[in-house]
Design an enzyme around this catalytic site. Structure first.
Site, PDB file in Angstrom:
ATOM      1  N   ASP A  21     -69.756  36.796  37.730  1.00 42.96           N
ATOM      2  CA  ASP A  21     -71.130  37.302  37.580  1.00 42.96           C
ATOM      3  C   ASP A  21     -71.208  38.787  37.930  1.00 42.96           C
ATOM      4  O   ASP A  21     -70.351  39.311  38.641  1.00 42.96           O
ATOM      5  CB  ASP A  21     -72.110  36.486  38.436  1.00 42.96           C
ATOM      6  N   HIS A  51     -65.131  36.725  41.129  1.00 41.68           N
ATOM      7  CA  HIS A  51     -66.391  36.257  40.547  1.00 41.68           C
ATOM      8  C   HIS A  51     -66.583  36.845  39.163  1.00 41.68           C
ATOM      9  O   HIS A  51     -66.174  37.974  38.891  1.00 41.68           O
ATOM     10  CB  HIS A  51     -67.589  36.583  41.450  1.00 41.68           C
ATOM     11  N   HIS A  72     -72.249  48.581  41.054  1.00 43.33           N
ATOM     12  CA  HIS A  72     -73.694  48.299  41.042  1.00 43.33           C
ATOM     13  C   HIS A  72     -74.501  49.484  40.501  1.00 43.33           C
ATOM     14  O   HIS A  72     -75.732  49.454  40.521  1.00 43.33           O
ATOM     15  CB  HIS A  72     -74.232  47.894  42.433  1.00 43.33           C
ATOM     16  N   GLU A  87     -61.881  42.086  44.932  1.00 40.83           N
ATOM     17  CA  GLU A  87     -63.072  42.944  45.030  1.00 40.83           C
ATOM     18  C   GLU A  87     -62.648  44.405  45.114  1.00 40.83           C
ATOM     19  O   GLU A  87     -61.588  44.729  45.647  1.00 40.83           O
ATOM     20  CB  GLU A  87     -63.880  42.589  46.286  1.00 40.83           C
ATOM     21  N   GLU A 140     -71.639  35.229  43.090  1.00 43.28           N
ATOM     22  CA  GLU A 140     -71.273  36.044  44.242  1.00 43.28           C
ATOM     23  C   GLU A 140     -72.343  37.074  44.523  1.00 43.28           C
ATOM     24  O   GLU A 140     -72.602  37.419  45.671  1.00 43.28           O
ATOM     25  CB  GLU A 140     -69.928  36.740  43.994  1.00 43.28           C
TER      26      GLU A 140
END
Ligand SMILES: [Zn+2]
Length: 378
Positions: free
Chosen positions: A68, A66, A349, A163, A133
């Site tokens: 994003d 992904h 994150h 990932e 995602e």
């Protein structure tokens, strides 16, 4: 520095907050097209998806990723601006550095190198990238693409998801399955009234408490060799008007199952509703299934990934089914083998997200080795 470093930096510079792609896929598409890939852009709603293929027929090997990223959080807390890729202490910093623009850059380069070395390779090599995602619903990303693939009869035999799966060092953990996730919003109805007149009220807190306790104490299954037991957690519990002398009329509880392959969404729904009925509650319950569990058994892809990790990273990998959900849950039901392998996930994150430069530099070789092993060193 290197090709993968340059491409990762170019992607990080594009502030692609879900569902925006900010030009990342255009960059990847033009590169892959130059290498002879057939490129298909699949726009659904606000979401951009890219499907690029080289070769024909089976087996179909696809990398999944992904473009994003999650929001940066307060920028002043970042040591350097989140969308300005910066090297410091042997690491590349920036939002998406680990989750998962390094992976996307490395997958692209691995594919470019593979088709340059093996222009007549058997089967199909491919890349699927979405810009949705990290969003809350993921309706128009890989979920929608997988529906379209099912309609077309497009198989994916082997899928590597870039990932960030690693714990301490690159490749030490790979994911071969994921638990399912099922959420419920429960509303229990009572009768509101004055606390001093218990005969005139029905207190939904008192009525719901034993049922919630039973749900929390239930052993849903015992798990299995690959998965821990299914877990049930209440995340929100709300009732009351704020006043001390009022019994509320309703109670709302939100809960979530993370479930293994020993249970199904349907069995969990039926069993929890049976418990609520047994306690005589007047209730309504809304379910939201974000994914069924899946498991890739020990086959060609897992063997190729383990061997490639040993060869490129010098460690023995542990196959794991932990973590949250990922887009792998939409691809696995198409019937192929799916493994997630990518950088260390410690900073994802977070403020000051980063990837180790050494890991970044090894990623294309790792993905390339997996490709070579699946195609029998083609
Ligand atoms: Zn991710």
């Amino acid at each position: 520095m290197s090709e993968v470093f340059d491409l990762a930096c170019e992607l990080i510079r594009r502030a692609s907050l879900t569902p925006q792609d900010a030009g990342c896929q255009e960059l990847l598409a033009s590169r892959l097209a130059r290498s002879g890939f057939a490129v298909e852009r699949m726009h659904y709603g606000e979401v951009e998806n890219l499907w690029a293929t080289h070769g024909q027929g089976s087996p179909v090997f696809a990398f999944l990723g992904h473009t994003d990223v999650v929001p940066s959080g307060p920028r002043e807390q970042w040591s350097t601006p989140p969308f300005e890729p910066t090297v410091r202490d042997g690491r590349l910093y920036g939002r998406g550095a680990a989750d998962m623009k390094s992976g996307v850059a490395a997958m692209t380069i691995a594919l470019e190198e593979f088709v340059a070395c093996h222009p007549q390779h058997p089967g199909t090599v491919a890349m699927l990238v979405t810009s949705d995602e990290e969003g809350p619903l993921n309706l128009d990303g890989v979920r929608r693409v997988a529906e379209e693939f099912r309609r077309r009869g497009q198989r994916i035999d082997y899928c590597v998801v870039g990932e960030p799966s690693s714990a301490q060092t690159l490749g030490d953990v790979v994911r071969v399955g994921r638990r399912g996730s099922l959420s419920g919003t429960l509303t229990v109805r009572g009768v509101q009234g004055h606390v001093a007149y218990p005969e005139k009220v029905r207190n939904p807190i008192h009525l719901a408490a034993p049922a919630l306790a039973e749900l929390a104490a239930t052993q849903w299954d015992r798990g299995n060799a690959e998965f821990p037991p299914t877990s049930f957690q209440i995340s929100n519990l709300n009732a009351g008007t704020g006043a001390l002398n009022v019994v509320p009329g309703t109670l709302e509880a939100r809960f979530n199952f993370r479930f293994c392959t020993e249970s199904s969404a349907q069995s969990l729904r039926e069993r929890s509703e049976a418990i609520l009925r047994k306690h005589g509650l007047d209730f309504s319950l809304q379910w939201d299934l974000s994914g069924e569990p899946f498991l890739t058994r020990n086959g060609k892809l897992r063997a190729a990934v383990s061997a490639a990790v040993r060869e490129i990273c010098g460690v023995d990998t542990v196959a794991d089914t932990g973590g949250g959900t990922s887009d792998a849950r939409f691809i696995a039901p198409l019937g192929g083998e799916v493994v997630e392998v990518g950088p260390v996930n410690a900073s994802i994150h977070k403020i000051d997200e980063h990837v180790g430069l050494e890991d970044l530099e090894r990623l294309p070789a790792l993905y390339g080795a997996i490709l070579a092993k699946v195609f029998g060193e083609a």
